[in-house]
Design a protein around this motif. Sequence first.
Motif, mmCIF file in Angstrom:
data_model
loop_
_atom_site.group_PDB
_atom_site.id
_atom_site.type_symbol
_atom_site.label_atom_id
_atom_site.label_comp_id
_atom_site.label_asym_id
_atom_site.label_seq_id
_atom_site.Cartn_x
_atom_site.Cartn_y
_atom_site.Cartn_z
ATOM 1 N N VAL A 566 0.824 -1.206 0.000
ATOM 2 C CA VAL A 566 0.000 0.000 0.000
ATOM 3 C C VAL A 566 0.860 1.258 0.000
ATOM 4 C CG1 VAL A 566 -1.700 1.305 1.323
ATOM 5 C CG2 VAL A 566 -1.944 -1.171 1.081
ATOM 6 N N PHE A 567 1.789 1.363 0.935
ATOM 7 C CA PHE A 567 2.577 2.589 1.061
ATOM 8 C C PHE A 567 3.428 2.817 -0.185
ATOM 9 C CE2 PHE A 567 6.052 5.078 3.268
ATOM 10 C CZ PHE A 567 5.271 6.204 3.467
ATOM 11 N N ALA A 568 4.052 1.757 -0.680
ATOM 12 C CA ALA A 568 4.880 1.893 -1.877
ATOM 13 C C ALA A 568 4.035 2.311 -3.076
ATOM 14 C CB ALA A 568 5.597 0.572 -2.174
ATOM 15 N N ASP A 569 2.818 1.796 -3.198
ATOM 16 C CA ASP A 569 1.960 2.167 -4.323
ATOM 17 C C ASP A 569 1.505 3.621 -4.218
ATOM 18 O OD1 ASP A 569 2.099 -0.198 -5.698
ATOM 19 O OD2 ASP A 569 0.325 -1.074 -4.766
ATOM 20 N N LEU A 571 3.166 6.048 -2.794
ATOM 21 C CA LEU A 571 4.316 6.866 -3.157
ATOM 22 C C LEU A 571 4.557 6.844 -4.664
ATOM 23 C CD1 LEU A 571 6.843 5.893 -0.319
ATOM 24 C CD2 LEU A 571 5.475 7.984 -0.492
ATOM 25 N N ALA A 572 4.448 5.675 -5.277
ATOM 26 C CA ALA A 572 4.715 5.558 -6.709
ATOM 27 C C ALA A 572 3.672 6.290 -7.547
ATOM 28 C CB ALA A 572 4.774 4.091 -7.113
ATOM 29 N N ALA A 573 2.431 6.309 -7.073
ATOM 30 C CA ALA A 573 1.362 6.970 -7.833
ATOM 31 C C ALA A 573 1.494 8.493 -7.805
ATOM 32 C CB ALA A 573 -0.001 6.551 -7.295
ATOM 33 N N ARG A 574 2.136 9.035 -6.780
ATOM 34 C CA ARG A 574 2.346 10.478 -6.656
ATOM 35 C C ARG A 574 1.027 11.241 -6.763
ATOM 36 N NH1 ARG A 574 7.376 11.832 -6.304
ATOM 37 N NH2 ARG A 574 6.873 14.023 -6.679
ATOM 38 N N VAL A 575 0.064 10.818 -5.980
ATOM 39 C CA VAL A 575 -1.248 11.458 -6.014
ATOM 40 C C VAL A 575 -1.480 12.352 -4.805
ATOM 41 C CG1 VAL A 575 -2.301 9.643 -7.405
ATOM 42 C CG2 VAL A 575 -2.274 9.416 -4.915
ATOM 43 N N CYS A 576 -0.455 12.536 -3.987
ATOM 44 C CA CYS A 576 -0.579 13.365 -2.808
ATOM 45 C C CYS A 576 0.788 13.959 -2.481
ATOM 46 C CB CYS A 576 -1.120 12.569 -1.619
ATOM 47 S SG CYS A 576 0.005 11.298 -1.014
ATOM 48 N N PRO A 577 0.839 14.997 -1.667
ATOM 49 C CA PRO A 577 2.134 15.548 -1.261
ATOM 50 C C PRO A 577 2.980 14.496 -0.539
ATOM 51 C CG PRO A 577 0.357 17.039 -0.653
ATOM 52 C CD PRO A 577 -0.285 15.763 -1.089
ATOM 53 N N SER A 802 -2.143 1.769 -10.255
ATOM 54 C CA SER A 802 -2.853 2.119 -11.488
ATOM 55 C C SER A 802 -4.259 2.614 -11.190
ATOM 56 C CB SER A 802 -2.882 0.920 -12.441
ATOM 57 O OG SER A 802 -3.538 -0.179 -11.839
ATOM 58 N N LEU A 803 -4.911 2.052 -10.176
ATOM 59 C CA LEU A 803 -6.244 2.515 -9.814
ATOM 60 C C LEU A 803 -6.196 3.959 -9.332
ATOM 61 C CD1 LEU A 803 -7.604 -0.628 -7.942
ATOM 62 C CD2 LEU A 803 -8.319 0.203 -10.185
ATOM 63 N N LEU A 804 -5.215 4.283 -8.486
ATOM 64 C CA LEU A 804 -5.096 5.650 -7.985
ATOM 65 C C LEU A 804 -4.783 6.617 -9.119
ATOM 66 C CD1 LEU A 804 -3.097 5.093 -4.666
ATOM 67 C CD2 LEU A 804 -5.452 5.906 -4.883
ATOM 68 N N GLU A 805 -3.883 6.219 -9.990
ATOM 69 C CA GLU A 805 -3.530 7.096 -11.106
ATOM 70 C C GLU A 805 -4.738 7.337 -12.004
ATOM 71 O OE1 GLU A 805 1.213 5.997 -11.564
ATOM 72 O OE2 GLU A 805 -0.297 4.900 -12.729
ATOM 73 N N GLY A 806 -5.566 6.304 -12.204
ATOM 74 C CA GLY A 806 -6.754 6.474 -13.020
ATOM 75 C C GLY A 806 -7.788 7.383 -12.375
ATOM 76 N N LEU A 807 -7.958 7.251 -11.060
ATOM 77 C CA LEU A 807 -8.953 8.062 -10.369
ATOM 78 C C LEU A 807 -8.529 9.512 -10.235
ATOM 79 C CD1 LEU A 807 -9.977 5.602 -7.500
ATOM 80 C CD2 LEU A 807 -11.456 6.408 -9.336
ATOM 81 N N LEU A 808 -7.235 9.740 -10.081
ATOM 82 C CA LEU A 808 -6.751 11.089 -9.798
ATOM 83 C C LEU A 808 -5.901 11.653 -10.930
ATOM 84 C CD1 LEU A 808 -5.840 10.507 -6.061
ATOM 85 C CD2 LEU A 808 -7.812 11.737 -6.947
ATOM 86 N N ALA A 809 -6.070 11.114 -12.136
ATOM 87 C CA ALA A 809 -5.248 11.577 -13.262
ATOM 88 C C ALA A 809 -5.487 13.045 -13.561
ATOM 89 C CB ALA A 809 -5.536 10.730 -14.504
ATOM 90 N N ALA A 810 -6.712 13.505 -13.345
ATOM 91 C CA ALA A 810 -7.024 14.903 -13.670
ATOM 92 C C ALA A 810 -6.486 15.874 -12.639
ATOM 93 C CB ALA A 810 -8.533 15.076 -13.789
ATOM 94 N N ALA A 811 -6.023 15.377 -11.501
ATOM 95 C CA ALA A 811 -5.522 16.259 -10.447
ATOM 96 C C ALA A 811 -4.154 15.798 -10.011
ATOM 97 C CB ALA A 811 -6.490 16.268 -9.255
ATOM 98 N N PRO A 812 -3.100 16.186 -10.759
ATOM 99 C CA PRO A 812 -1.762 15.750 -10.402
ATOM 100 C C PRO A 812 -1.385 16.200 -8.998
ATOM 101 C CG PRO A 812 -1.707 17.435 -12.127
ATOM 102 C CD PRO A 812 -3.137 17.082 -11.913
ATOM 103 N N ALA A 813 -0.626 15.341 -8.324
ATOM 104 C CA ALA A 813 -0.259 15.613 -6.941
ATOM 105 C C ALA A 813 0.680 16.798 -6.870
ATOM 106 C CB ALA A 813 0.412 14.384 -6.335
ATOM 107 N N PRO A 814 0.444 17.708 -5.913
ATOM 108 C CA PRO A 814 1.372 18.807 -5.725
ATOM 109 C C PRO A 814 2.677 18.314 -5.165
ATOM 110 C CG PRO A 814 -0.334 18.834 -4.050
ATOM 111 C CD PRO A 814 -0.680 17.740 -4.998
ATOM 112 N N ASP A 815 3.715 19.101 -5.385
ATOM 113 C CA ASP A 815 5.043 18.739 -4.894
ATOM 114 C C ASP A 815 5.121 19.043 -3.420
ATOM 115 O OD1 ASP A 815 7.612 18.131 -4.513
ATOM 116 O OD2 ASP A 815 8.466 19.630 -5.876
ATOM 117 N N GLY A 816 5.385 17.998 -2.631
ATOM 118 C CA GLY A 816 5.464 18.198 -1.188
ATOM 119 C C GLY A 816 6.783 18.713 -0.726
ATOM 120 N N GLY A 817 7.736 18.965 -1.599
ATOM 121 C CA GLY A 817 9.019 19.489 -1.177
ATOM 122 C C GLY A 817 10.010 18.430 -0.974
#
Length: 817
Positions: A566-569, A571-577, A802-817
């Motif tokens: 879960v955690f690795a996915d 991070l890899a999806a980059r859907v959150c800071p 892939s599920l997260l990327e599909g659901l949140l493709a329209a809202a790219p994750a902001p850069d958390g720094g």
Amino acid sequence: MTALPRGATPGPSADDQAAVTAAGTTGAEGAEPTAGATAGGTGESAAAAEAPVPDPADEADRADDTDRTDEADQADQADAAVTEEADAGREAPGTGPADREPGGGGDDGGGARVGPAGGGSTDESPGDTDPAGDGSAGEGTGDGGPAGAGDPAAGSVSEADAELAAQRELRARIEQRKAEKGGPIAAGAKLSGRAADLLAAVRAVESGEKSGSAFLDSPAPAPRRPAPEAAAPVRQPAAAPAPARAARTAAPETVVAVRAVLREGGAPEALAGQVAAELGEAAAKALRENPWHLLDVPGVRPEQADGFARALLGPECGPGDGRRTDALVGWLLRRAALQGHTALEAAAVRAALAERSVPDPDEAVRHAVAGGAVLVFHDGLDEPGGEQPDVEATGEERAEPVPVLLGLDRYALAEESLADGLARLARSGPDTRWEVAAPTELARAVAEHGLVAHTGGEAARAEPVALALAARALGLRAAVATHTRDGGRRLGRDTGAVTVPELLSGPAGPGRDEDGALALDLLVVLDAPQLDVETAAMLVESLPDGCRLVLSGDPGVLWSAGAGRVFADVLAARVCPQIASRTPDPGPIGELVSGIGIGELNQVAAPGKEVVIVPVRDAGEAVHRTVQLVADSVPRAIGVPPERTQVVTVGHGGSAGTRALNAALKQRLNPGPGRFGGFDPGDRVAYAPSPGRTVPGTVVTAEPDGLRLDCEGEPVVVPKDQVESAVRHGWALTAHQAVGTRWPAVVVVLPGDAAQALHRAWVYTAFGRGERHLSVVHGVDQALPRAVAQTPPPPRTTRLRSLLEGLLAAAPAPDGG
């Protein structure tokens, strides 16, 4: 100063070689992954190890003696019942005289060299490896495992009960959904979001009503209820203390009927209880009509079920029988789940079926999908360039598209639900209540986003904890959840940390609001890499809209014992800071582990004997030196008793696995006849309240109801029929059993036959268990730096990214720094 030995170590014996078999993926039940394959113990061909797509079932078969969790161990015990072979490995210490004194002492000059290079003596004499120069070593364990045990008098519920309640809740939900599969399910009617759409799509494809492509794009899930106002939480009443883990049982008459069928087919009657529990009231009839249902019992293998089927069906049974192929497909996916996969590539399943003499693997897969035994997905693989649909010319049109991934509905529902829940949180807008919080990087991210990932080592845990304390100061409802009670102990009492199972089941934490959601504005989950998909789905489903979720953990440690990553996915999806901590772990051990995390096995200065390398020539010497360190050297040099020093090794089997080490340590530290099912009062044990979780404890006594343990101050009674599968000696653990817990001193054992099992995440996790002292009993020569530099953890096939990327493709994750 002691350097890592350069000389070649003796090759493993035949028994050792069998024990160091390689499972191509990390064991879901704690199975430690191994890199490199050897022939397994099932007698099946080892040619699959050279195939482009490895057979996950063969890899699971070969994992009998590698590091695994207790669910896989239970499977081995069931297999032992089928083959009627006694497991003698638990008794064999595989060690030389435990009371032999080491050779002459030698001062290493106050430093320890850990790495492929380094000066100092290369003499492998054991006398040169003593941490204090006199045969002593570092310090003992923390509290022997998870801390913060509740007080029974206060009406709290044990962690085992909490875990059981949480598992029951999920199981009930899954069983209800499975029961509803018989009729059409309208998307969104009884399930929510993509889970409902998935089931509707599969049914439509199976019936030929629509092509699979029509369902590839799903609308965003409907908004959920708004977050409730702060109100007094509704706590579930605390349950009365109960024995650990209520095993599933069947009616006596059902067991009797199943026993008769097993006897007729030549299978061990001891399996009757398990079969009856798995198949229900009509178990005897179901088993007679489909003998391959025997594969539903953990540990039973295809060749054993085939023999049972031939005895019952005679000439009617054949390798292409649909009942057999359906059972094999399910068995392959369950075995893959033990290794951490939530789905498998269709090509891997077909190859595995061909290995088991299925005449038409393609037809077998189609039959399993049409019958609802498995689900088919078109999400693609996690990694770029993954396998594309395999269109084969068969001369006939197919009503359904060629599957890419196959999975069980249990994990499909969990992953779909988890993705929906994480997407819901990630879409949360800014929360003005955080404007007055201290302007830390993490606080700013939480103020703007509902889902935040935080990465860092042990010292970095203080950052999300400080965030939770700041939230409480603002009047917000905040909770901190850890993987083990020891994780909470290390944070201090003021944090009020609870374990994830306690949070979900209700005896600890904030309780539930009137809508059944957790009464929270902020949830910080530490040890996030240990979340499997089912636990994570339950957790996210329990959060109200508007609640902030911070997933925090060290991405370098081993993944969860259960299925998924879960955690690795996330991070890899980059859907959150993603906030990466800059707080380093202190001391020589922190410096060593930090280097391992980036693939470097560095030399570290250890003036206080914080890191000591003990070279050994063979597994027997490894066991002897381990006993010497725990019983003599560590207490004498550091003043820490043996019960606070933890041994970590690669696997359960082999000449220096947990079984051999625990036998030798028991002989030295607490000798006795083992009159309570192999245990004596005072024995250190590892108790598994549920698959994938290990709670250290001590045997108190035996009672009419079972074995009484003291698990960090909490009394636990393990029923008699569960002792063999749920309790093992705990002086030595595997890395998966030890993850989430730290001890003042740790002895990591690396015998020569463990070289193929090593990879970076395993070394990182094992070496990081020590708080003040680390001794490495080292017999793998250059395999250690090679594993750190070149061998990543075996991959897991999951769908969450892939599920997260599909659901949140329209809202790219902001850069958390």
